[in-house]
Motif scaffolding. Structure first.
Motif, PDB file in Angstrom:
ATOM      1  N   GLU A 275       0.905  -1.105   0.091  1.00  0.00           N
ATOM      2  CA  GLU A 275      -0.083   0.054  -0.024  1.00  0.00           C
ATOM      3  C   GLU A 275       0.914   1.278   0.009  1.00  0.00           C
ATOM      4  N   TYR A 276       0.424   2.398  -0.800  1.00  0.00           N
ATOM      5  CA  TYR A 276       0.913   3.551  -0.854  1.00  0.00           C
ATOM      6  C   TYR A 276       0.208   4.626  -0.904  1.00  0.00           C
ATOM      7  N   LEU A 277       0.556   5.822  -0.411  1.00  0.00           N
ATOM      8  CA  LEU A 277      -0.061   7.170  -0.444  1.00  0.00           C
ATOM      9  C   LEU A 277       0.730   7.903  -1.834  1.00  0.00           C
ATOM     10  N   VAL A 278      -0.153   8.263  -2.717  1.00  0.00           N
ATOM     11  CA  VAL A 278       0.562   9.239  -3.764  1.00  0.00           C
ATOM     12  C   VAL A 278       0.078  10.568  -3.674  1.00  0.00           C
ATOM     13  N   ASP A 279       1.084  11.575  -3.570  1.00  0.00           N
ATOM     14  CA  ASP A 279       0.630  12.753  -3.552  1.00  0.00           C
ATOM     15  C   ASP A 279       0.275  13.715  -4.873  1.00  0.00           C
ATOM     16  N   ALA A 280      -0.198  14.727  -4.742  1.00  0.00           N
ATOM     17  CA  ALA A 280      -0.675  15.360  -5.971  1.00  0.00           C
ATOM     18  C   ALA A 280       0.381  15.446  -7.182  1.00  0.00           C
ATOM     19  N   GLN A 281       1.840  15.383  -6.661  1.00  0.00           N
ATOM     20  CA  GLN A 281       2.731  15.620  -7.789  1.00  0.00           C
ATOM     21  C   GLN A 281       3.099  14.265  -8.274  1.00  0.00           C
ATOM     22  N   GLY A 282       2.581  13.094  -7.653  1.00  0.00           N
ATOM     23  CA  GLY A 282       2.813  11.928  -8.156  1.00  0.00           C
ATOM     24  C   GLY A 282       4.256  11.224  -7.407  1.00  0.00           C
ATOM     25  N   ASN A 283       4.457  11.622  -6.298  1.00  0.00           N
ATOM     26  CA  ASN A 283       5.548  11.156  -5.523  1.00  0.00           C
ATOM     27  C   ASN A 283       4.701  10.180  -4.739  1.00  0.00           C
ATOM     28  N   PHE A 284       5.331   8.614  -4.683  1.00  0.00           N
ATOM     29  CA  PHE A 284       4.481   7.894  -3.731  1.00  0.00           C
ATOM     30  C   PHE A 284       5.478   7.453  -2.467  1.00  0.00           C
ATOM     31  N   TYR A 285       4.529   6.987  -1.564  1.00  0.00           N
ATOM     32  CA  TYR A 285       5.435   6.483  -0.181  1.00  0.00           C
ATOM     33  C   TYR A 285       4.476   5.287   0.247  1.00  0.00           C
ATOM     34  N   PHE A 286       5.552   4.275   0.529  1.00  0.00           N
ATOM     35  CA  PHE A 286       4.867   2.999   1.003  1.00  0.00           C
ATOM     36  C   PHE A 286       4.289   3.279   2.465  1.00  0.00           C
ATOM     37  N   ILE A 287       3.274   2.606   2.850  1.00  0.00           N
ATOM     38  CA  ILE A 287       2.563   2.590   4.295  1.00  0.00           C
ATOM     39  C   ILE A 287       2.603   1.457   4.837  1.00  0.00           C
ATOM     40  N   GLU A 288       2.197   0.443   4.061  1.00  0.00           N
ATOM     41  CA  GLU A 288       2.258  -0.789   4.707  1.00  0.00           C
ATOM     42  C   GLU A 288       2.191  -2.211   3.751  1.00  0.00           C
ATOM     43  N   MET A 289       2.350  -3.058   4.277  1.00  0.00           N
ATOM     44  CA  MET A 289       2.002  -4.655   3.459  1.00  0.00           C
ATOM     45  C   MET A 289       1.111  -5.371   4.043  1.00  0.00           C
ATOM     46  N   ASN A 290      -0.072  -5.771   3.360  1.00  0.00           N
ATOM     47  CA  ASN A 290      -0.971  -6.565   3.647  1.00  0.00           C
ATOM     48  C   ASN A 290      -0.469  -7.920   3.315  1.00  0.00           C
ATOM     49  N   THR A 291      -0.219  -9.044   4.322  1.00  0.00           N
ATOM     50  CA  THR A 291       0.501 -10.181   3.875  1.00  0.00           C
ATOM     51  C   THR A 291      -0.717 -11.384   4.018  1.00  0.00           C
ATOM     52  N   ARG A 292      -1.791 -10.942   2.867  1.00  0.00           N
ATOM     53  CA  ARG A 292      -2.847 -11.793   2.963  1.00  0.00           C
ATOM     54  C   ARG A 292      -3.771 -11.345   1.797  1.00  0.00           C
ATOM     55  N   ILE A 293      -4.877 -12.276   1.508  1.00  0.00           N
ATOM     56  CA  ILE A 293      -5.746 -11.828   0.450  1.00  0.00           C
ATOM     57  C   ILE A 293      -6.754 -10.425   0.887  1.00  0.00           C
ATOM     58  N   GLN A 294      -6.797  -9.776   0.050  1.00  0.00           N
ATOM     59  CA  GLN A 294      -7.556  -8.338   0.351  1.00  0.00           C
ATOM     60  C   GLN A 294      -9.134  -8.383  -0.001  1.00  0.00           C
ATOM     61  N   VAL A 295      -9.899  -7.810   0.735  1.00  0.00           N
ATOM     62  CA  VAL A 295     -11.247  -7.674   0.306  1.00  0.00           C
ATOM     63  C   VAL A 295     -11.605  -7.336  -1.134  1.00  0.00           C
ATOM     64  N   GLU A 296     -10.672  -6.260  -1.627  1.00  0.00           N
ATOM     65  CA  GLU A 296     -10.762  -5.691  -2.955  1.00  0.00           C
ATOM     66  C   GLU A 296     -10.271  -6.552  -4.084  1.00  0.00           C
ATOM     67  N   HIS A 297      -9.864  -7.874  -3.751  1.00  0.00           N
ATOM     68  CA  HIS A 297      -8.910  -8.632  -4.646  1.00  0.00           C
ATOM     69  C   HIS A 297      -9.723  -8.954  -5.847  1.00  0.00           C
ATOM     70  N   PRO A 298     -11.247  -9.065  -6.057  1.00  0.00           N
ATOM     71  CA  PRO A 298     -11.753  -9.370  -7.188  1.00  0.00           C
ATOM     72  C   PRO A 298     -11.483  -8.340  -8.548  1.00  0.00           C
ATOM     73  N   VAL A 299     -11.236  -6.830  -8.107  1.00  0.00           N
ATOM     74  CA  VAL A 299     -11.023  -5.738  -8.891  1.00  0.00           C
ATOM     75  C   VAL A 299      -9.843  -6.509  -9.738  1.00  0.00           C
ATOM     76  N   THR A 300      -8.871  -6.855  -9.320  1.00  0.00           N
ATOM     77  CA  THR A 300      -7.719  -7.282 -10.028  1.00  0.00           C
ATOM     78  C   THR A 300      -7.866  -8.491 -10.784  1.00  0.00           C
ATOM     79  N   GLU A 301      -8.733  -9.430 -10.231  1.00  0.00           N
ATOM     80  CA  GLU A 301      -9.161 -10.565 -11.192  1.00  0.00           C
ATOM     81  C   GLU A 301      -9.669 -10.259 -12.331  1.00  0.00           C
TER      82      GLU A 301
END
Ligand code: ADP
Length: 455
Positions: A275-301
């Motif tokens: 997971e990242y936060l991305v600011d308006a300028q397009g800089n991206f910053y790692f916030i965390e890693m989820n070590t499991r399947i996520q609720v929103e996985h179907p979107v990627t599927e």
């Protein structure tokens, strides 16, 4: 070879895993609490064992009972789903010591990424940008204030053991910092039994963009593109879509590469999310890693055509990933609306109860992942999410129009739901233009008459 899987979860994700097992010819064992005896995952699994009373602490969080059920039913593996024990390193270890495959990464990887300070340090060393902040937990107020000034206000105070968007406080100056620092520590102690907090620069109006990765047990790591989860209420996701309307091909490439590096840095195995936060300028910053399947996985599927639950099972089986990064293509746009049994008129408090008529939408480009049905009694003990509506099409415009259409067909009688709210968002110009940041919902509520989503 995995021939039988225990599903240590409930609700729509348990059902999702039952379905994947069935298609793979693998037997499934549902475990359930007394409150979930009528749940669809229990009815559709090959076998089911009751593991205790309604309260999660007495059932879905009882590792000992789950492992006893696994041994009794002679399963080869346990799929933890999301939430509950899915990111519990001790549980992963217990499974391994009983010779049961935990479908997920090693206990070591869960531990590294579960501690947000260690996680940030690990990915930073791998060259992934992180949000400026404290090196780990900070407990003296004087040190914390000094650091907050150095980072520059506003800052966000976050619980080390936090999750699910809880345990976060924002401070804009020294005075509010002193107050929020104490509140955050007390809240963290109460909610997570661990009062440790750390501080970060508060990124204003960022986008929340996360990358799905898959890693096999032979060291191959690939990413499956991003999901934009900027539409959040109180730091909890409401809508997720892929691709992100904000990312340029160049930024996508750089974030994808960083995500693969982050997964490699913890010797990851299985499906995971960076997971990242991305600011308006397009800089991206790692916030965390989820070590499991996520609720929103179907979107990627739906965008990649890859079944992530089946991939998790194949990886757990020791199989090699059958595709390279260059084989992954993104041919569609997909969007997911979370359907929660909550009452928008009463500040979104959970609205459990018995569903009267239930009718799920269908048609071209519509997928519903839900354990709800006519006559189902939603228990008051668990998360209020009762379903996910995923709509997809060749363009974002088509996916959004389809989602609006499908939401209009969706009938869930007897309880309050977030369907009217989701409809209002699907037809909101700011959202339609792809301009939503994590500040979007607050602004939406401020300018939208509540009768639009209160029906
Ligand atoms: P959790 O583990 O509780 O889900 P996260 O660290 O993933 O917590 O953050 C959840 C959400 O909180 C993010 O999607 C974002 O909206 C907000 N958030 C977290 N950290 C920051 C930050 N440094 N600046 C601005 N918003 C943040």
């Amino acid at each position: 070879m995995i021939q039988k899987i225990l599903i240590a979860n409930r609700g729509e994700i348990a059902l999702r895993i039952v379905r994947a097992c069935r298609e793979l010819g693998i037997k499934s064992l549902a475990v359930y609490s007394e409150a979930d005896a009528q749940s669809l995952h229990v009815q559709l699994a090959d076998e089911a064992i009751c593991i205790g009373p309604a309260k999660s602490a007495d059932s879905y969080l009882r590792a000992d009972r789950i492992i006893a059920a696994a041994e009794l039913a002679d399963v080869d593996a346990i799929h933890p789903g999301y939430g509950f024990l899915s990111e519990n390193a001790k549980f992963a270890e217990q499974c391994e010591s009983c010779n049961i495959k935990f479908i997920g990464p090693s206990a070591n990887a869960i531990r590294m990424m579960g501690d947000k300070a260690v996680a940030k340090d690990t990915v930073k060393k791998a060259g992934v940008p992180i949000v400026p902040g404290s090196d780990g937990p900070i407990d003296k107020e004087a040190d914390a204030v000094k650091l907050a000034r150095k980072i520059g206000y506003p800052v966000i105070i976050k619980a080390v053991a936090g999750g699910g968007g809880r345990g976060m406080r924002i401070a804009h100056n020294d005075i509010s910092f002193a107050k929020e620092f104490h509140v955050a520590r007390n809240e963290a102690e109460k909610a997570f039994g661990n009062g440790a907090v750390y501080i970060e620069k508060y990124i204003e109006k960022p986008r929340h963009i996360e990358f799905q990765i898959l890693a096999d047990s032979h060291g191959k790591v690939i990413h499956l593109g991003e999901r934009d989860c900027s539409v959040q209420r109180r730091h909890q996701k409401l809508i997720e879509e892929s691709p992100s309307p904000f990312l340029t091909p160049d930024l996508r490439k750089r974030m994808g590469k960083a995500s693969v590096k982050a997964a490699e840095a913890c010797n990851y195995e299985g499906a995971g999310t960076i997971e990242y936060l991305v600011d308006a300028q397009g800089n991206f910053y790692f916030i965390e890693m989820n070590t499991r399947i996520q609720v929103e996985h179907p979107v990627t599927e739906e965008v990649t055509g890859i079944d992530l639950i089946k991939q998790q099972i194949k990886i757990a089986n020791g199989e090699r990933l059958e595709f390279d990064q260059s084989d992954i293509t993104f041919t569609k746009h997909a969007i997911e609306c979370r359907i929660n049994a909550e009452d928008p008129a009463r500040n979104f408090i959970p609205s459990p109860g018995t569903i009267g008529l239930y009718y799920a939408p269908g048609g071209h480009g519509v997928r519903v992942d839900s354990h709800a049905y006519s006559g189902y009694a939603i228990p008051p003990y668990y998360d209020s999410m009762i379903g996910k509506l995923i709509c997809y099409g060749s363009t974002r415009k088509i996916a959004l129009e389809r989602a609006y259409r499908a939401l209009s067909e969706y009938l869930i009688g007897g309880v309050k739901t977030t369907i009217p709210l989701q409809k209002a968002i699907m037809s909101d110009p700011t959202f339609m233009e792809g301009k939503a940041t994590t500040a979007y919902m607050e602004d939406f509520f401020a300018r939208t008459p509540s009768d639009l989503f209160n029906t």
